[in-house]
Design a protein around this motif. Structure first.
Motif, PDB file in Angstrom:
ATOM      1  N   UNK A  85       0.830  -0.831  -0.225  1.00  0.00           N
ATOM      2  CA  UNK A  85      -0.154  -0.101  -0.329  1.00  0.00           C
ATOM      3  C   UNK A  85       0.605   1.416   0.102  1.00  0.00           C
ATOM      4  N   UNK A  86       0.340   2.398  -0.040  1.00  0.00           N
ATOM      5  CA  UNK A  86       0.997   3.487  -0.236  1.00  0.00           C
ATOM      6  C   UNK A  86       1.752   4.232  -1.488  1.00  0.00           C
ATOM      7  N   UNK A  87       2.214   3.472  -2.709  1.00  0.00           N
ATOM      8  CA  UNK A  87       2.775   3.559  -4.023  1.00  0.00           C
ATOM      9  C   UNK A  87       1.790   3.642  -5.057  1.00  0.00           C
ATOM     10  N   UNK A  88       2.044   3.404  -6.259  1.00  0.00           N
ATOM     11  CA  UNK A  88       1.447   3.424  -7.604  1.00  0.00           C
ATOM     12  C   UNK A  88       1.498   2.592  -8.119  1.00  0.00           C
ATOM     13  N   UNK A  89       0.239   0.873  -8.654  1.00  0.00           N
ATOM     14  CA  UNK A  89      -0.001  -0.561  -8.870  1.00  0.00           C
ATOM     15  C   UNK A  89       0.285  -0.040 -10.663  1.00  0.00           C
ATOM     16  N   UNK A  90       0.955  -0.216 -11.176  1.00  0.00           N
ATOM     17  CA  UNK A  90       0.823  -0.748 -12.939  1.00  0.00           C
ATOM     18  C   UNK A  90       0.104  -1.417 -13.316  1.00  0.00           C
ATOM     19  N   UNK A  91      -1.748  -1.661 -13.530  1.00  0.00           N
ATOM     20  CA  UNK A  91      -2.000  -2.492 -13.596  1.00  0.00           C
ATOM     21  C   UNK A  91      -3.149  -1.209 -14.275  1.00  0.00           C
ATOM     22  N   UNK A  92      -3.559  -2.285 -16.161  1.00  0.00           N
ATOM     23  CA  UNK A  92      -4.497  -1.999 -16.780  1.00  0.00           C
ATOM     24  C   UNK A  92      -6.096  -2.214 -16.531  1.00  0.00           C
ATOM     25  N   UNK A  93      -6.009  -2.800 -15.525  1.00  0.00           N
ATOM     26  CA  UNK A  93      -7.105  -2.735 -14.726  1.00  0.00           C
ATOM     27  C   UNK A  93      -8.105  -2.256 -13.899  1.00  0.00           C
ATOM     28  N   UNK A  94      -6.698  -1.916 -13.120  1.00  0.00           N
ATOM     29  CA  UNK A  94      -6.748  -0.897 -11.897  1.00  0.00           C
ATOM     30  C   UNK A  94      -6.239   0.451 -12.067  1.00  0.00           C
ATOM     31  N   UNK A  95      -6.160   0.473 -13.443  1.00  0.00           N
ATOM     32  CA  UNK A  95      -5.106   1.988 -13.513  1.00  0.00           C
ATOM     33  C   UNK A  95      -4.644   3.468 -12.445  1.00  0.00           C
ATOM     34  N   UNK A  96      -6.052   2.967 -11.351  1.00  0.00           N
ATOM     35  CA  UNK A  96      -5.277   4.246 -10.136  1.00  0.00           C
ATOM     36  C   UNK A  96      -5.291   3.630  -9.036  1.00  0.00           C
ATOM     37  N   UNK A  97      -5.301   2.409  -9.065  1.00  0.00           N
ATOM     38  CA  UNK A  97      -4.566   1.582  -7.888  1.00  0.00           C
ATOM     39  C   UNK A  97      -3.322   2.009  -7.160  1.00  0.00           C
ATOM     40  N   UNK A 140       5.290   0.452  -8.572  1.00  0.00           N
ATOM     41  CA  UNK A 140       4.911  -1.347  -8.627  1.00  0.00           C
ATOM     42  C   UNK A 140       4.837  -1.723  -9.952  1.00  0.00           C
ATOM     43  N   UNK A 141       5.660  -2.341 -10.941  1.00  0.00           N
ATOM     44  CA  UNK A 141       5.148  -2.405 -11.705  1.00  0.00           C
ATOM     45  C   UNK A 141       5.306  -4.252 -12.079  1.00  0.00           C
ATOM     46  N   UNK A 142       4.933  -5.075 -13.507  1.00  0.00           N
ATOM     47  CA  UNK A 142       5.279  -6.393 -13.479  1.00  0.00           C
ATOM     48  C   UNK A 142       7.015  -6.429 -13.844  1.00  0.00           C
ATOM     49  N   UNK A 143       7.421  -7.458 -13.265  1.00  0.00           N
ATOM     50  CA  UNK A 143       8.773  -8.176 -13.715  1.00  0.00           C
ATOM     51  C   UNK A 143       8.961  -8.083 -15.103  1.00  0.00           C
ATOM     52  N   UNK A 144      10.289  -7.655 -15.595  1.00  0.00           N
ATOM     53  CA  UNK A 144      11.040  -8.109 -16.528  1.00  0.00           C
ATOM     54  C   UNK A 144      10.997  -9.106 -16.998  1.00  0.00           C
ATOM     55  N   UNK A 145      11.018  -9.786 -18.190  1.00  0.00           N
ATOM     56  CA  UNK A 145      11.265 -10.576 -19.168  1.00  0.00           C
ATOM     57  C   UNK A 145      12.238 -10.069 -19.971  1.00  0.00           C
ATOM     58  N   UNK A 196       1.466 -13.021  -9.243  1.00  0.00           N
ATOM     59  CA  UNK A 196       2.427 -11.791  -9.040  1.00  0.00           C
ATOM     60  C   UNK A 196       4.157 -12.018  -8.581  1.00  0.00           C
ATOM     61  N   UNK A 197       4.314 -11.408 -10.020  1.00  0.00           N
ATOM     62  CA  UNK A 197       5.804 -11.516 -10.162  1.00  0.00           C
ATOM     63  C   UNK A 197       6.131  -9.786 -10.828  1.00  0.00           C
ATOM     64  N   UNK A 198       6.758  -9.458  -9.980  1.00  0.00           N
ATOM     65  CA  UNK A 198       6.627  -7.464 -10.050  1.00  0.00           C
ATOM     66  C   UNK A 198       7.775  -7.503  -9.773  1.00  0.00           C
ATOM     67  N   UNK A 199       7.894  -6.018  -9.882  1.00  0.00           N
ATOM     68  CA  UNK A 199       9.478  -5.323  -8.859  1.00  0.00           C
ATOM     69  C   UNK A 199       8.976  -4.204  -8.716  1.00  0.00           C
ATOM     70  N   UNK A 200       9.433  -3.544  -7.495  1.00  0.00           N
ATOM     71  CA  UNK A 200       9.176  -2.167  -6.850  1.00  0.00           C
ATOM     72  C   UNK A 200      10.104  -1.022  -6.901  1.00  0.00           C
ATOM     73  N   UNK A 201       9.933  -0.057  -7.217  1.00  0.00           N
ATOM     74  CA  UNK A 201      10.781   0.810  -8.348  1.00  0.00           C
ATOM     75  C   UNK A 201      10.967   2.281  -7.336  1.00  0.00           C
ATOM     76  N   UNK A 202      12.452   2.691  -7.297  1.00  0.00           N
ATOM     77  CA  UNK A 202      12.133   3.900  -6.431  1.00  0.00           C
ATOM     78  C   UNK A 202      11.823   5.334  -7.280  1.00  0.00           C
ATOM     79  N   UNK A 203      11.067   5.366  -7.615  1.00  0.00           N
ATOM     80  CA  UNK A 203      10.440   6.756  -8.697  1.00  0.00           C
ATOM     81  C   UNK A 203       9.743   7.285  -7.812  1.00  0.00           C
TER      82      UNK A 203
END
Length: 554
Positions: free
Chosen positions: A20-32, A70-75, A488-495
Motif C-alpha cells: 500500500x501507499x504507492x502506484x500500481x501499474x495495472x491496466x485493470x485498475x489504473x488508479x490503484x 509497482x510494475x510487472x517484473x521484466x522478462x 504475483x511477479x512484480x518489481x517495486x521501483x524507487x521513483x
C-alpha cells in the motif's frame, strides 16, 4: 546488495501480503495504490483506504511502498547465463578504452589465476579503439603466458585464442573461419574454441556463474529469462545446469531454448520450451559474419551463411508437427531472406494456420529485406529483439554505419514498423553481448538513434514484460500484467511519483500526459540523461528474490 534472507529458497512464502501507499501499474485498475497478493497471485487491487478497511487486519505482511511504483517484473527474452556470470565476476573488456588498455586488463586478470588455468573473457570491440585493431596472437600470448585463453568479441561471434588453446583444440586449424596469423576464430572455428573453453569450467564454477547472473537479474527487476543454449554455444551439461539453477535457486524463472537443427524431440527431453534461440543462420555484423544480400562497406565479403532455406523449412515443419516452437538467430538481410523463404516452403507443407498456432521465433532480426515485415506477420513469427544493439552500435558514426554504410545502417532495427504492422515484439539483452539493463533497453527503443524507428515507452515496456511471456507461446505461464488471478511477479521501483508519466515516441516527446482521467498507467520518465529507476524489491510468484531493505514492513 541482495538481502540473502529474502532470496533464501527455503524461506516460506507469506500467504497474504498487502502492498500500500504507492502506484500500481495495472491496466485493470489504473488508479490503484494498493495490491493484495494471496498464495503467490494478485488477489485484489484498489485504494489504500479500501485496503485498510477490507484487508489490513487479515494479512501476514504489510509492505509500505512510500510512494514507490509497482510494475510487472521484466522478462529478458534472450540471455546466456553462464557467460553473463563471467562478465560480472570475470574478465570483461567492454570498457577497455584501447588495445593497450585491453592487454593490460588481460595480463592483470591472467596473473590472478592459478598456473595453467584457462582464461575466459569477453567484450572487446576494436571498432571503439584508437588502434582500430584487435590484439595479435603474439600479443595475447605475452599477456596470458602459456595459459589457454578464449576472449570473445563483444558480439560473441568471433574470439581471440591463445596458442595454448589452439594446441588443446588442434581441429580448429582446419576449420572455416580460423585466422592462424591473427589468432582469431570466426564461423565454425569459433564454435569449436568456444565449446572447448567452456568445457574447461568445472560444474561448480559454472553453477557459481549462473547464480551470479540470476542474482544480478533479480536485482534489476527481472522476473524471468529465456536462456538460449545449444551444442555450438555451451553444450548440454551447461544447459541442463542452467535449467536446474532456475528451478533450485530463489531467483528469476528460467525458460530454455535449445538451438539444434532437427532436434525438436531432443529439446523437449532436455527440458527446453523450444528448439530455437541461437540456431544460427548467420553470425554478427561486428565480426563480418552476418549474412548480407550485398557486400559489407568495409570488407569485400557477404559474411557467413550457416544454413539454407531448405534446412529452415525442414526444422519448422518438424517443430510444427511436434507442437514445439522453432527459432532462429538471424541478423543480416541475406539470412533473413533464407529464413522467410524457408517459412514459405514450410507453410506450403503444413499451412499458415499451423504456423500461427505455434508462434515460432526469430532472434535479432536487425536487417529486413523489402517486404520482410509483412512476411514475418504472415507467418505469425515473434521478433525477439535487442534495442541495446542500436544504442551501442547504431547512429551515423556507429559501428553499423562503418560496416554497412550509413544508408543501410539507418534501416536497421525497425521497431516502429514491426509494431505498427502487428508483429509481436519481445525484448532482451543477449547478455553478455549487452548488459542486463531492462530500463536501459526500454529507453533504447523509445529513443532509437534513428527517429522513425522509435516506439513509445509504454509499447517498449510491454515488449519487455508481456512480450516476453507471449514469446513463449503455449509454454507461457503468465501474462506479464498485474491483474486479478495472475502470478504475483512484480518489481517495486524507487521513483518519484511526479516522474511517473505517459511518454510518446515522436515529435511530441516533450508532451507528457499526466492527466489521471486518461486511465493509462504511467511509467518512469526515461528521457535520456535522467537516472534510470532502481529496484527496491523483486518478487517472483509471491516469493521475494531481491530486497534492497528500503521498503517499510509491518
Amino acid at each position: 546488495m541482495t538481502n540473502t534472507a529474502a532470496a533464501d529458497p527455503e524461506r516460506p512464502i507469506p500467504s497474504r501480503v498487502l502492498l500500500r501507499g504507492g502506484t500500481i501499474h495495472s491496466p485493470e485498475e489504473p488508479f490503484a495504490t494498493a495490491m493484495l497478493v494471496e498464495d503467490g497471485r494478485v488477489a485484489w487491487l484498489g485504494s489504500d483506504s479500501a485496503a485498510d478497511v477490507a484487508h489490513a487486519d487479515a494479512v501476514d505482511e504489510i509492505v509500505e511502498l512510500r510512494g514507490a511504483l509497482v510494475t510487472p517484473a521484466f522478462v529478458d527474452a534472450h540471455v546466456h547465463l553462464t557467460s553473463t556470470g563471467l562478465s560480472l565476476v570475470g574478465l570483461d573488456l567492454h570498457d577497455a578504452a584501447s588495445l593497450a588498455d585491453a592487454l593490460h586488463h588481460i595480463a592483470s586478470f591472467s596473473g590472478s589465476l592459478p598456473e595453467g588455468a584457462t582464461v575466459i573473457g569477453q567484450g572487446w570491440d576494436e571498432s571503439r579503439w584508437p588502434e582500430r585493431r584487435a590484439p595479435s596472437q603474439a600479443e595475447l600470448d605475452r599477456a596470458v603466458g602459456d595459459r589457454p585463453a578464449y576472449l570473445s568479441r563483444a558480439d560473441v561471434h568471433s574470439a581471440l585464442v591463445s596458442s595454448a588453446l589452439v594446441a588443446a583444440v588442434p581441429e580448429v586449424r582446419g576449420a572455416a573461419g580460423f585466422d592462424a596469423e591473427a589468432g582469431i576464430a570466426r564461423q565454425d572455428a569459433h564454435h569449436l574454441v568456444r565449446k572447448a573453453a567452456y568445457s574447461m569450467l568445472s560444474p561448480g564454477a559454472r553453477g557459481a556463474l549462473q547464480a551470479e547472473a540470476l542474482r544480478r537479474a533479480a536485482e534489476l527487476g527481472i522476473g524471468a529469462v529465456h536462456e538460449c543454449g545449444g551444442p555450438d554455444i555451451s553444450g548440454e551439461a551447461d544447459f541442463l545446469q542452467v535449467l536446474a539453477a532456475g528451478r533450485e535457486l530463489a531467483g528469476p524463472e528460467v525458460f530454455g531454448y535449445w538451438g539444434e537443427f532437427g532436434a525438436a524431440a531432443k529439446a523437449l527431453e532436455l527440458g527446453a520450451v523450444g528448439a530455437g534461440g541461437d540456431l544460427f543462420l548467420d553470425g554478427s555484423i561486428g565480426s563480418h559474419t552476418a549474412c548480407l544480400a550485398h557486400a559489407y562497406a568495409d570488407r569485400d565479403t557477404l559474411g557467413a551463411s550457416y544454413a539454407t532455406a531448405e534446412q529452415v523449412a525442414e526444422h519448422v515443419v518438424q517443430c510444427t508437427e511436434a507442437g514445439v516452437q522453432a527459432g532462429f538467430h538471424v541478423i543480416g538481410d541475406g539470412a533473413m531472406a533464407a529464413l522467410l523463404d524457408g517459412f514459405d516452403a514450410a507453410a506450403a507443407r503444413v499451412g499458415r494456420d499451423a504456423l500461427h498456432r505455434i508462434g515460432h521465433r526469430v532472434e535479432h532480426a536487425e536487417m529486413l529485406p523489402a517486404g520482410g515485415v509483412e512476411r514475418l506477420l504472415a507467418f505469425g513469427i515473434v521478433a525477439s529483439v535487442q534495442p541495446a544493439f542500436d544504442a551501442a552500435w547504431g547512429g551515423e558514426a556507429g559501428m553499423y554505419a562503418e560496416r554497412l554504410g550509413a544508408e543501410r545502417a539507418r534501416a536497421m532495427n525497425p521497431f516502429a514498423a514491426l509494431q505498427k504492422a502487428g508483429v509481436p515484439l519481445a525484448f532482451g539483452s543477449d547478455a553478455p553481448v549487452t548488459a542486463l539493463d531492462p530500463w536501459g533497453t526500454v529507453r533504447a527503443a523509445a529513443f532509437h538513434r534513428t527517429p522513425e524507428h522509435r516506439i513509445s515507452v509504454r509499447a517498449a515496456f510491454a515488449a519487455h514484460t508481456r512480450g516476453g511471456w507471449r514469446a513463449l507461446g503455449s509454454r507461457a505461464t503468465a501474462s506479464g500484467m498485474l491483474v486479478l488471478g495472475e502470478p504475483a511477479t512484480y518489481a517495486v521501483w524507487d521513483v518519484d511519483p511526479e516522474d511517473v508519466i505517459v511518454q510518446a515516441a515522436d515529435e511530441r516527446l516533450s508532451a507528457w500526459s499526466t492527466d489521471p482521467r486518461s486511465g493509462v498507467p504511467g511509467l518512469p520518465d526515461l528521457t535520456p540523461g535522467r537516472p534510470l529507476p532502481t529496484a527496491a524489491r523483486t518478487v517472483v510468484r509471491g516469493r521475494t528474490v531481491f530486497d534492497s531493505g528500503r521498503l517499510g514492513q509491518v
